[in-house]
Design a protein around this motif. Structure first.
Motif, mmCIF file in Angstrom:
data_model
loop_
_atom_site.group_PDB
_atom_site.id
_atom_site.type_symbol
_atom_site.label_atom_id
_atom_site.label_comp_id
_atom_site.label_asym_id
_atom_site.label_seq_id
_atom_site.Cartn_x
_atom_site.Cartn_y
_atom_site.Cartn_z
ATOM 1 N N SER A 191 1.196 6.174 -5.086
ATOM 2 C CA SER A 191 0.663 4.948 -4.479
ATOM 3 C C SER A 191 2.047 4.015 -4.003
ATOM 4 N N ARG A 192 3.030 4.631 -4.141
ATOM 5 C CA ARG A 192 4.321 3.838 -3.880
ATOM 6 C C ARG A 192 4.512 2.453 -4.361
ATOM 7 N N ILE A 193 4.250 2.222 -5.857
ATOM 8 C CA ILE A 193 4.380 1.098 -6.436
ATOM 9 C C ILE A 193 5.208 1.389 -7.599
ATOM 10 N N THR A 197 5.529 -3.176 -11.902
ATOM 11 C CA THR A 197 4.967 -4.546 -11.062
ATOM 12 C C THR A 197 3.893 -5.195 -12.110
ATOM 13 N N LEU A 202 -0.342 -7.527 -7.552
ATOM 14 C CA LEU A 202 -0.706 -6.267 -6.764
ATOM 15 C C LEU A 202 -1.545 -6.786 -5.572
ATOM 16 N N LYS A 203 -1.312 -6.443 -4.223
ATOM 17 C CA LYS A 203 -1.982 -6.796 -3.158
ATOM 18 C C LYS A 203 -3.164 -5.803 -2.863
ATOM 19 N N SER A 205 -4.089 -3.835 -0.856
ATOM 20 C CA SER A 205 -3.919 -2.452 -0.079
ATOM 21 C C SER A 205 -3.247 -1.474 -1.208
ATOM 22 N N GLN A 206 -2.488 -2.398 -2.141
ATOM 23 C CA GLN A 206 -1.768 -1.499 -3.194
ATOM 24 C C GLN A 206 -2.883 -0.987 -4.261
ATOM 25 N N ARG A 209 -4.835 1.803 -2.779
ATOM 26 C CA ARG A 209 -4.008 3.108 -3.002
ATOM 27 C C ARG A 209 -4.046 3.555 -4.412
ATOM 28 N N ILE A 210 -3.901 2.823 -5.422
ATOM 29 C CA ILE A 210 -4.256 3.226 -6.707
ATOM 30 C C ILE A 210 -5.414 3.871 -7.053
ATOM 31 N N GLN A 282 9.484 3.191 -4.516
ATOM 32 C CA GLN A 282 8.700 2.297 -5.367
ATOM 33 C C GLN A 282 9.286 1.201 -5.720
#
Ligand SMILES: [Zn+2]
Length: 284
Positions: A191-193, A197, A202-203, A205-206, A209-210, A282
């Motif tokens: 998820s590139r997080i 964080t 978290l946005k 879009s994030q 993705r998760i 990340q």
């Protein structure tokens, strides 16, 4: 430690052998597990038929007409299929030199038995009447990550004021059930997080993705028979192969696999758990 995919594979394998099978007898070899195996378990289960074997989170439920056996594999627990006839027994149990002193329980059916073997003894086996709510073990669990209940609306609602890290949130069984350290590291990388964080930052879009990668990664692992780390095998003795797909877990100091990224995977320990991530892909 077996996580959702490994428990799912265990359940699927056991089902092939014990559904609609009548329990001949039950032997407790060593009741010492995380909780002591109830001494009346053999008496209660004798002559009952297994109607259903299912997974909830990382728990296995064996259902008969009257009772449910609730089991957890802990760190190294496994159910092994064994043929009853010694002459015909070419099963994994005999071939692979399972350390017999770690056998805790044997449930014998007509042709097969299942043996619960657990080296580190963190697993458990309990029994409940079917109308019981299975106490605290199942009552506080969050939704299954592969179910439709684990969706954006749920996720967004839950994190509004949470100041914990996304990694700790995904590990929290009350938020989502069945994930552990391995898959959470993989999901956050995909998820590139950054694992540190803070949730409420978290946005949308994030979060999306998760959700997407949680489902994709768990399904991919189930397809590969789970991951074999430590001693995990399915009940027929087959190992999983998803560990060869890991992108960050146990890859400290190896190059990140994202094309164009020249950084190495780093590992640090937070709350006693190792987190693996790429400092570039990340970024916090
Ligand atoms: Zn990278």
């Amino acid at each position: 430690m077996p996580e959702l995919p490994e428990v799912e594979i265990t359940v699927r394998t056991l089902k092939k052998y014990i559904i609609k099978q009548k329990i001949h007898d039950v032997t407790i070899y060593n009741g010492n597990l995380r909780y002591k195996i109830p001494t009346n378990l053999p008496k209660i289960l004798k002559s009952q038929t297994i109607n259903e074997v299912k997974r909830r989170s990382k728990f296995i439920l064996f259902k008969t007409n009257h009772n449910t056996v609730l089991s957890h594999l802990g760190m190294t627990g496994r159910y092994i299929i064994k043929k009853n006839s010694l002459k015909l027994d070419t099963s994994f149990y005999n071939k692979k030199n399972i350390i017999k002193k770690h056998n805790h329980l044997l449930i014998r059916f007509n042709k097969f038995s299942i043996i619960y073997n657990d080296i580190r003894k963190f697993g458990f086996i309990k029994i409940y009447k079917n109308n019981n709510k299975f106490s605290r073990h199942l009552s506080n669990l969050g939704p299954e990550p592969l179910s439709a209940l684990f969706n954006y609306k749920y996720f967004h609602q839950k994190i509004k004021k949470r100041r914990i890290s996304i990694k700790n949130l995904l590990m929290d069984q009350k938020f989502v059930s069945g994930l552990g350290n391995i898959y959470v590291n993989e999901i956050l990388y995909a998820s590139r997080i950054n694992p540190n964080t803070t949730c409420f930052r978290l946005k949308k879009s994030q979060i999306l993705r998760i959700l997407k990668f949680t489902k994709l990664i768990l399904l991919a692992s189930i397809k590969k028979g789970g991951s074999t780390i430590l001693n995990y095998h399915n009940s027929e003795g087959r190992t999983g192969s998803y560990q060869s797909e890991f992108k960050v877990y146990n890859r400290t100091n190896n190059f990140c696999l994202t094309s164009g990224c020249n950084k190495k995977i780093i590992m640090n320990i937070v709350n006693g758990r190792s987190q693996f991530y790429c400092p570039k892909c990340q970024k916090l």
